[in-house]
Design a protein around this motif. Structure first.
Motif, PDB file in Angstrom:
ATOM      1  N   LEU A  79       0.853  -1.186   0.000  1.00  0.00           N
ATOM      2  CA  LEU A  79       0.000   0.000   0.000  1.00  0.00           C
ATOM      3  C   LEU A  79       0.885   1.231   0.000  1.00  0.00           C
ATOM      4  O   LEU A  79       1.736   1.394   0.884  1.00  0.00           O
ATOM      5  CB  LEU A  79      -0.901   0.008   1.240  1.00  0.00           C
ATOM      6  N   ASP A  80       0.695   2.108  -0.994  1.00  0.00           N
ATOM      7  CA  ASP A  80       1.456   3.358  -1.104  1.00  0.00           C
ATOM      8  C   ASP A  80       0.526   4.503  -0.715  1.00  0.00           C
ATOM      9  O   ASP A  80      -0.448   4.793  -1.416  1.00  0.00           O
ATOM     10  CB  ASP A  80       1.957   3.517  -2.541  1.00  0.00           C
ATOM     11  N   LEU A  81       0.836   5.163   0.410  1.00  0.00           N
ATOM     12  CA  LEU A  81       0.013   6.249   0.931  1.00  0.00           C
ATOM     13  C   LEU A  81       0.485   7.583   0.368  1.00  0.00           C
ATOM     14  O   LEU A  81       1.660   7.916   0.465  1.00  0.00           O
ATOM     15  CB  LEU A  81       0.103   6.281   2.459  1.00  0.00           C
ATOM     16  N   GLY A  82      -0.430   8.383  -0.187  1.00  0.00           N
ATOM     17  CA  GLY A  82      -0.042   9.650  -0.780  1.00  0.00           C
ATOM     18  C   GLY A  82       0.884   9.429  -1.956  1.00  0.00           C
ATOM     19  O   GLY A  82       1.965  10.015  -2.031  1.00  0.00           O
ATOM     20  N   CYS A  83       0.447   8.621  -2.895  1.00  0.00           N
ATOM     21  CA  CYS A  83       1.339   8.115  -3.955  1.00  0.00           C
ATOM     22  C   CYS A  83       1.717   9.164  -4.985  1.00  0.00           C
ATOM     23  O   CYS A  83       2.688   8.969  -5.727  1.00  0.00           O
ATOM     24  CB  CYS A  83       0.683   6.934  -4.651  1.00  0.00           C
ATOM     25  N   GLY A  84       0.982  10.294  -5.079  1.00  0.00           N
ATOM     26  CA  GLY A  84       1.271  11.273  -6.121  1.00  0.00           C
ATOM     27  C   GLY A  84       1.180  10.639  -7.502  1.00  0.00           C
ATOM     28  O   GLY A  84       0.284   9.818  -7.757  1.00  0.00           O
ATOM     29  N   PRO A  85       2.108  10.975  -8.400  1.00  0.00           N
ATOM     30  CA  PRO A  85       2.083  10.390  -9.754  1.00  0.00           C
ATOM     31  C   PRO A  85       2.615   8.968  -9.833  1.00  0.00           C
ATOM     32  O   PRO A  85       2.903   8.470 -10.917  1.00  0.00           O
ATOM     33  CB  PRO A  85       2.975  11.341 -10.570  1.00  0.00           C
ATOM     34  N   GLY A  86       2.796   8.326  -8.681  1.00  0.00           N
ATOM     35  CA  GLY A  86       3.049   6.893  -8.658  1.00  0.00           C
ATOM     36  C   GLY A  86       4.478   6.436  -8.818  1.00  0.00           C
ATOM     37  O   GLY A  86       4.725   5.263  -9.110  1.00  0.00           O
ATOM     38  N   ARG A  87       5.449   7.312  -8.556  1.00  0.00           N
ATOM     39  CA  ARG A  87       6.833   6.925  -8.840  1.00  0.00           C
ATOM     40  C   ARG A  87       7.284   5.720  -7.999  1.00  0.00           C
ATOM     41  O   ARG A  87       7.965   4.819  -8.533  1.00  0.00           O
ATOM     42  CB  ARG A  87       7.781   8.108  -8.639  1.00  0.00           C
ATOM     43  N   ASN A  88       6.923   5.669  -6.733  1.00  0.00           N
ATOM     44  CA  ASN A  88       7.297   4.518  -5.903  1.00  0.00           C
ATOM     45  C   ASN A  88       6.390   3.314  -6.144  1.00  0.00           C
ATOM     46  O   ASN A  88       6.852   2.174  -6.147  1.00  0.00           O
ATOM     47  CB  ASN A  88       7.279   4.908  -4.427  1.00  0.00           C
ATOM     48  N   ALA A  89       5.102   3.576  -6.353  1.00  0.00           N
ATOM     49  CA  ALA A  89       4.163   2.488  -6.625  1.00  0.00           C
ATOM     50  C   ALA A  89       4.553   1.736  -7.891  1.00  0.00           C
ATOM     51  O   ALA A  89       4.519   0.495  -7.940  1.00  0.00           O
ATOM     52  CB  ALA A  89       2.747   3.047  -6.749  1.00  0.00           C
ATOM     53  N   LEU A  90       4.942   2.479  -8.924  1.00  0.00           N
ATOM     54  CA  LEU A  90       5.322   1.846 -10.185  1.00  0.00           C
ATOM     55  C   LEU A  90       6.591   1.017 -10.023  1.00  0.00           C
ATOM     56  O   LEU A  90       6.722  -0.069 -10.610  1.00  0.00           O
ATOM     57  CB  LEU A  90       5.514   2.910 -11.259  1.00  0.00           C
ATOM     58  N   HIS A  91       7.533   1.508  -9.228  1.00  0.00           N
ATOM     59  CA  HIS A  91       8.761   0.739  -9.012  1.00  0.00           C
ATOM     60  C   HIS A  91       8.453  -0.551  -8.254  1.00  0.00           C
ATOM     61  O   HIS A  91       8.987  -1.617  -8.600  1.00  0.00           O
ATOM     62  CB  HIS A  91       9.774   1.573  -8.231  1.00  0.00           C
ATOM     63  N   LEU A  92       7.602  -0.459  -7.245  1.00  0.00           N
ATOM     64  CA  LEU A  92       7.230  -1.665  -6.504  1.00  0.00           C
ATOM     65  C   LEU A  92       6.567  -2.684  -7.420  1.00  0.00           C
ATOM     66  O   LEU A  92       6.882  -3.879  -7.377  1.00  0.00           O
ATOM     67  CB  LEU A  92       6.298  -1.299  -5.352  1.00  0.00           C
ATOM     68  N   ALA A  93       5.632  -2.212  -8.244  1.00  0.00           N
ATOM     69  CA  ALA A  93       4.946  -3.126  -9.151  1.00  0.00           C
ATOM     70  C   ALA A  93       5.928  -3.771 -10.125  1.00  0.00           C
ATOM     71  O   ALA A  93       5.828  -4.969 -10.429  1.00  0.00           O
ATOM     72  CB  ALA A  93       3.853  -2.383  -9.907  1.00  0.00           C
ATOM     73  N   ALA A  94       6.902  -2.989 -10.601  1.00  0.00           N
ATOM     74  CA  ALA A  94       7.895  -3.528 -11.522  1.00  0.00           C
ATOM     75  C   ALA A  94       8.792  -4.566 -10.848  1.00  0.00           C
ATOM     76  O   ALA A  94       9.374  -5.419 -11.535  1.00  0.00           O
ATOM     77  CB  ALA A  94       8.749  -2.398 -12.090  1.00  0.00           C
ATOM     78  N   ARG A  95       8.864  -4.491  -9.528  1.00  0.00           N
ATOM     79  CA  ARG A  95       9.691  -5.448  -8.771  1.00  0.00           C
ATOM     80  C   ARG A  95       8.864  -6.633  -8.268  1.00  0.00           C
ATOM     81  O   ARG A  95       9.349  -7.420  -7.465  1.00  0.00           O
ATOM     82  CB  ARG A  95      10.367  -4.732  -7.605  1.00  0.00           C
ATOM     83  N   GLY A  96       7.626  -6.760  -8.732  1.00  0.00           N
ATOM     84  CA  GLY A  96       6.839  -7.939  -8.408  1.00  0.00           C
ATOM     85  C   GLY A  96       5.836  -7.776  -7.287  1.00  0.00           C
ATOM     86  O   GLY A  96       5.220  -8.762  -6.862  1.00  0.00           O
ATOM     87  N   PHE A  97       5.626  -6.551  -6.800  1.00  0.00           N
ATOM     88  CA  PHE A  97       4.662  -6.317  -5.731  1.00  0.00           C
ATOM     89  C   PHE A  97       3.261  -6.131  -6.316  1.00  0.00           C
ATOM     90  O   PHE A  97       3.091  -5.654  -7.443  1.00  0.00           O
ATOM     91  CB  PHE A  97       5.038  -5.067  -4.933  1.00  0.00           C
ATOM     92  N   GLU A  98       2.251  -6.492  -5.546  1.00  0.00           N
ATOM     93  CA  GLU A  98       0.848  -6.222  -5.875  1.00  0.00           C
ATOM     94  C   GLU A  98       0.485  -4.927  -5.157  1.00  0.00           C
ATOM     95  O   GLU A  98       0.414  -4.910  -3.921  1.00  0.00           O
ATOM     96  CB  GLU A  98      -0.035  -7.372  -5.404  1.00  0.00           C
ATOM     97  N   VAL A  99       0.266  -3.837  -5.899  1.00  0.00           N
ATOM     98  CA  VAL A  99       0.268  -2.501  -5.307  1.00  0.00           C
ATOM     99  C   VAL A  99      -1.101  -1.820  -5.389  1.00  0.00           C
ATOM    100  O   VAL A  99      -1.709  -1.735  -6.456  1.00  0.00           O
ATOM    101  CB  VAL A  99       1.306  -1.595  -5.995  1.00  0.00           C
ATOM    102  N   ASP A 100      -1.554  -1.324  -4.228  1.00  0.00           N
ATOM    103  CA  ASP A 100      -2.645  -0.362  -4.133  1.00  0.00           C
ATOM    104  C   ASP A 100      -2.017   0.988  -3.808  1.00  0.00           C
ATOM    105  O   ASP A 100      -1.208   1.092  -2.873  1.00  0.00           O
ATOM    106  CB  ASP A 100      -3.633  -0.741  -3.026  1.00  0.00           C
ATOM    107  N   ALA A 101      -2.374   2.021  -4.579  1.00  0.00           N
ATOM    108  CA  ALA A 101      -1.801   3.353  -4.392  1.00  0.00           C
ATOM    109  C   ALA A 101      -2.926   4.357  -4.183  1.00  0.00           C
ATOM    110  O   ALA A 101      -3.880   4.401  -4.963  1.00  0.00           O
ATOM    111  CB  ALA A 101      -0.962   3.739  -5.604  1.00  0.00           C
TER     112      ALA A 101
END
Length: 251
Positions: A79-101
Motif C-alpha cells: 500500500l502506497d500512501l499519498g502516492c502522487g504520480p506513482g513513482r514509488n508504486a510503479l517501481h514496486l509493481a515492476a519489482r513484483g509487488f501487488e500494489v494499491d496506491a
C-alpha cells in the motif's frame, strides 16, 4: 427532538471521529492540503508537470530501492500512501509487488495511470482519504505500507488515525517504510500545542529521529537514517532533508 442532539443545535460530537473532524477544521485552510476537500489544491500543484519539482520525475526513493536490493523486503501486497504520480508504486509493481496506491488528487492519479500504461505496469490507483479507504475498501493485510511525504502533512491529532490505519492493514511481520521532513533541515519545528494556537501546519511538520521512534514505538525499528543525497541525473531520488525509516510489525 433531544435539544442536545446534533440536529438543530451545535452539539455535533458523539464519537472520537467527530472530535478528530472538529480538530481538522481548526487548521482550515491549511489542513485542506490533506483532507478529502484538498483535491483542487493538489490538482493545481500537479497541474504543471514541467515544473522543477524533485518529486515529479518517475524516480523511486533511494531508500526504497536499497531495501529491495538488500532483500529486506520481498515482493508482497503493498500500500502506497499519498502516492502522487506513482513513482514509488510503479517501481514496486515492476519489482513484483501487488500494489494499491492512494492519493487525494485526481490529477496526480491520472498522471500515475498514464505512466503505468506507458510502462505496462499494473498498479491499482485509488482516489480518496486513506483513513476512510482503509476502513471501507482497502482492508489489507499488506506486507508493506509505504509513505513518501504524506505523514508530515498531517495535523498532530491525525497521528492517532495514522497509527490506527497501520494497525488495521499492516500484516504481522510486515514492514512500514516512511520518508518525512527532518528536523533542522526542512519543515516546521513549532510544537504541537503551538500548531493549534496558530491554526496552521506551516507547509509540513519536521520530525526528529527520537520523535519518530516514540510515535512508532509499537513497531520494531529496522533502520532510521537521513536519505542519501543523489544528483539530478541519478535513477533514484535522494534528498538529504528527509528522514527515511523502516519499521517492522512483530510477527
Amino acid at each position: 427532538m433531544d435539544r442536545h442532539s446534533g440536529e438543530g443545535t451545535d452539539r455535533s460530537i458523539r464519537t472520537t471521529e467527530d472530535v478528530l473532524r472538529l480538530l481538522d477544521g481548526l487548521f482550515a485552510p491549511d489542513a485542506d492540503r490533506w483532507t478529502d476537500d484538498a483535491a483542487s489544491w493538489w490538482d493545481s500543484f500537479y497541474g504543471d508537470r514541467s515544473r522543477a519539482v524533485p518529486f515529479f520525475p518517475a524516480k523511486p526513493d533511494e531508500n526504497l530501492v536499497a531495501h529491495l536490493d538488500d532483500g529486506l523486503i520481498e515482493p508482497c501486497r503493498a500500500l502506497d500512501l499519498g502516492c502522487g504520480p506513482g513513482r514509488n508504486a510503479l517501481h514496486l509493481a515492476a519489482r513484483g509487488f501487488e500494489v494499491d496506491a492512494v492519493d487525494l488528487s485526481p490529477a496526480a492519479l491520472a498522471w500515475g495511470e498514464e505512466r503505468a500504461r506507458e510502462t505496462g505496469t499494473k498498479v491499482r490507483f485509488h482516489r480518496g482519504d486513506a483513513f476512510e479507504l482503509t476502513r471501507r475498501t482497502l482492508g489489507g493485510p499488506y506486507g508493506l505500507v509505504y509513505d513518501s511525504g504524506c505523514f508530515h502533512h498531517l495535523p498532530p491529532h491525525r497521528r492517532v488515525s495514522y497509527l490506527q490505519l497501520l494497525d488495521r492493514v499492516l500484516a504481522p511481520g510486515g514492514y512500514f517504510a516512511l520518508t518525512c521532513f527532518a528536523d533542522e533541515h526542512l519543515g516546521s519545528e513549532v510544537s504541537d500545542a503551538e500548531l493549534y494556537r496558530d491554526g496552521r501546519l506551516h507547509g509540513g511538520l519536521a520530525y526528529s529521529a527520537e520523535s519518530l521512534r516514540w510515535i512508532f514505538q509499537d513497531l520494531t525499528e529496522v533502520e532510521l537514517r537521513p536519505m542519501r543525497e543523489r544528483g539530478e541525473d541519478a535513477e533514484v531520488l535522494g534528498l538529504p532533508f528527509l528522514w527515511t525509516a523502516l519499521f517492522r510489525r512483530p510477527a
